[in-house]
Every structure is written in structure tokens, then in C-alpha cells.
Design a protein around this motif. Structure first.
Motif, PDB file in Angstrom:
ATOM      1  N   THR A  51       0.850  -1.182   0.000  1.00  0.00           N
ATOM      2  CA  THR A  51       0.000   0.000   0.000  1.00  0.00           C
ATOM      3  C   THR A  51       0.890   1.238   0.000  1.00  0.00           C
ATOM      4  N   SER A  52       0.281   2.402  -0.009  1.00  0.00           N
ATOM      5  CA  SER A  52       1.074   3.632  -0.044  1.00  0.00           C
ATOM      6  C   SER A  52       1.834   3.871   1.259  1.00  0.00           C
ATOM      7  N   LYS A  53       1.356   3.320   2.382  1.00  0.00           N
ATOM      8  CA  LYS A  53       1.981   3.593   3.677  1.00  0.00           C
ATOM      9  C   LYS A  53       2.636   2.382   4.328  1.00  0.00           C
ATOM     10  N   GLU A  54       2.340   1.158   3.803  1.00  0.00           N
ATOM     11  CA  GLU A  54       2.850  -0.029   4.484  1.00  0.00           C
ATOM     12  C   GLU A  54       2.834  -1.248   3.574  1.00  0.00           C
ATOM     13  N   VAL A  83       4.272  -3.959   8.020  1.00  0.00           N
ATOM     14  CA  VAL A  83       5.562  -3.278   8.060  1.00  0.00           C
ATOM     15  C   VAL A  83       5.353  -1.889   7.478  1.00  0.00           C
ATOM     16  N   GLU A  84       5.498  -0.875   8.327  1.00  0.00           N
ATOM     17  CA  GLU A  84       5.313   0.496   7.849  1.00  0.00           C
ATOM     18  C   GLU A  84       6.448   0.888   6.909  1.00  0.00           C
ATOM     19  N   LYS A  85       6.142   1.805   5.997  1.00  0.00           N
ATOM     20  CA  LYS A  85       7.152   2.330   5.076  1.00  0.00           C
ATOM     21  C   LYS A  85       7.764   3.596   5.670  1.00  0.00           C
ATOM     22  N   LEU A  86       9.032   3.816   5.373  1.00  0.00           N
ATOM     23  CA  LEU A  86       9.688   5.055   5.761  1.00  0.00           C
ATOM     24  C   LEU A  86       9.214   6.165   4.832  1.00  0.00           C
ATOM     25  N   PRO A  87       9.150   7.402   5.329  1.00  0.00           N
ATOM     26  CA  PRO A  87       8.768   8.489   4.423  1.00  0.00           C
ATOM     27  C   PRO A  87       9.847   8.670   3.361  1.00  0.00           C
ATOM     28  N   PRO A  88       9.452   9.107   2.159  1.00  0.00           N
ATOM     29  CA  PRO A  88      10.459   9.300   1.116  1.00  0.00           C
ATOM     30  C   PRO A  88      11.447  10.385   1.519  1.00  0.00           C
ATOM     31  N   PRO A  89      12.713  10.224   1.114  1.00  0.00           N
ATOM     32  CA  PRO A  89      13.702  11.242   1.483  1.00  0.00           C
ATOM     33  C   PRO A  89      13.353  12.567   0.814  1.00  0.00           C
ATOM     34  N   PRO A  90      13.664  13.687   1.488  1.00  0.00           N
ATOM     35  CA  PRO A  90      13.359  14.987   0.886  1.00  0.00           C
ATOM     36  C   PRO A  90      14.202  15.198  -0.373  1.00  0.00           C
ATOM     37  N   LYS A  91      13.590  15.864  -1.330  1.00  0.00           N
ATOM     38  CA  LYS A  91      14.308  16.132  -2.573  1.00  0.00           C
ATOM     39  C   LYS A  91      15.324  17.240  -2.328  1.00  0.00           C
ATOM     40  N   ALA A 113      11.426   0.030   4.053  1.00  0.00           N
ATOM     41  CA  ALA A 113      10.675  -0.604   5.138  1.00  0.00           C
ATOM     42  C   ALA A 113      11.208  -0.116   6.480  1.00  0.00           C
ATOM     43  N   ASN A 114      10.309   0.268   7.364  1.00  0.00           N
ATOM     44  CA  ASN A 114      10.677   0.726   8.697  1.00  0.00           C
ATOM     45  C   ASN A 114      10.655  -0.482   9.635  1.00  0.00           C
ATOM     46  N   VAL A 115      11.810  -1.101   9.832  1.00  0.00           N
ATOM     47  CA  VAL A 115      11.868  -2.337  10.622  1.00  0.00           C
ATOM     48  C   VAL A 115      11.592  -2.113  12.110  1.00  0.00           C
ATOM     49  N   SER A 116      11.608  -0.864  12.553  1.00  0.00           N
ATOM     50  CA  SER A 116      11.284  -0.600  13.956  1.00  0.00           C
ATOM     51  C   SER A 116       9.784  -0.371  14.149  1.00  0.00           C
ATOM     52  N   ALA A 117       9.010  -0.414  13.069  1.00  0.00           N
ATOM     53  CA  ALA A 117       7.559  -0.222  13.165  1.00  0.00           C
ATOM     54  C   ALA A 117       6.843  -1.403  12.504  1.00  0.00           C
ATOM     55  N   ILE A 118       6.971  -2.581  13.128  1.00  0.00           N
ATOM     56  CA  ILE A 118       6.338  -3.796  12.620  1.00  0.00           C
ATOM     57  C   ILE A 118       5.341  -4.282  13.663  1.00  0.00           C
TER      58      ILE A 118
END
Length: 152
Positions: free
Chosen positions: A48-51, A135-143, A117-122
Motif C-alpha cells: 500500500t502507499s503507507k505499508e 511493516v510500515e514504510k519510511l517516508p520518502p527522502p526529501p528532494k 521498510a521501517n523495521v522498527s515499526a512492525i
């Protein structure tokens, strides 16, 4: 001509091939001592878009029989050493006449997680024979910003 079209369709089946690149299962690769005697757990993976959401069939197992861990910083490991319990027959003279639902001794499945993948948010929950691991996704890095500097 139909065989060529079928081959191209198979090779360019993007969702399936991308999933195999992102989430290869390592239980079928090398059968080292750790994986020996383990059965694989059927899984569905939803992006999904967030996880990332993993759905795994674990019929007859309780949440205390299942372990969900992360190894090597990006490998999701799901295993169980527990046995499915058969219904106990309390009446004298009763016995099973057919046992087709063989209970596996050990279950294990490994998934290599993508970099975002944010391995600390499972989180995980087990209901009605289905283990759901989120498994939550990390936010995209800032451009990176480009700053124009005036030359004096």
C-alpha cells in the motif's frame, strides 16, 4: 504467434516480477541446517502507499506458537516450532479413522524487506488461522534543493 505473445506476457507480468524482486522468499534457495525439515508458510503480500502487509496461513496455531523477527537489518523471519493440536477424543473406543491434515513440525518463511521498510515499526496479529504482519514504510527522502548563488 500465440506462443510468442504468451511468452512476452509472462516475462512482462510486472506486478508479479516486481514482487519477486522486492520480496524473494529464501526458504527455497539454500537448504542449510536452519531450514532443514521446515515447511513453507503460504503468504500474500500487499503493497500500500503507507505499508507492506503480509498475510500468512497458520491454521491451528496460536499467537504464542509463532515468532516474528527481523534478522540482518532487513530480513523478516516468521517461524513456528509449535505443533497444531488435534482434537482430543474423550470417549472410550473412539479413534480417528482418517488423518489427512498432517501437522507440520516446523514452519518458517523469510522475506527480504525493501530499503523503505521501517523495521522498527512492525506489528503482527493472529486471528482465525491467519497471521497478519504490517511493516510500515519510511517516508520518502526529501528532494535536494538547488540554491542559486549570485556571482559578484
Amino acid at each position: 504467434m500465440s506462443a510468442v505473445a504468451d511468452t512476452l506476457t509472462h516475462w512482462f507480468n510486472f506486478p508479479e516480477n516486481i514482487e519477486k524482486l522486492m520480496f524473494p522468499s529464501r526458504t527455497h534457495e539454500s537448504r542449510d541446517h536452519e531450514n532443514k525439515g521446515c515447511s513453507s508458510i503460504p503468504a500474500d503480500i500487499l503493497d500500500t502507499s503507507k505499508e507492506f502487509i503480509f498475510y500468512l496461513d497458520v491454521p491451528g496455531l496460536s499467537k504464542s506458537d509463532i515468532q516474528v523477527t527481523v534478522e540482518d537489518e532487513n530480513t523478516l523471519v516468521i517461524k513456528s516450532g509449535g505443533k497444531r493440536k488435534r482434537e482430543e477424543v474423550e470417549e472410550e473406543g473412539c479413534k480417528y479413522i482418517r488423518l489427512e491434515r498432517k501437522a507440520p513440525q516446523k514452519l518458517m518463511r523469510k522475506f527480504r524487506l525493501p530499503e523503505n521498510a521501517n523495521v522498527s515499526a512492525i506489528t503482527a496479529k493472529c486471528e482465525n488461522g491467519v497471521l497478519t504482519v504490517v511493516v510500515e514504510k519510511l517516508p520518502p527522502p526529501p528532494k535536494p534543493k538547488t540554491v542559486e548563488v549570485a556571482i559578484a
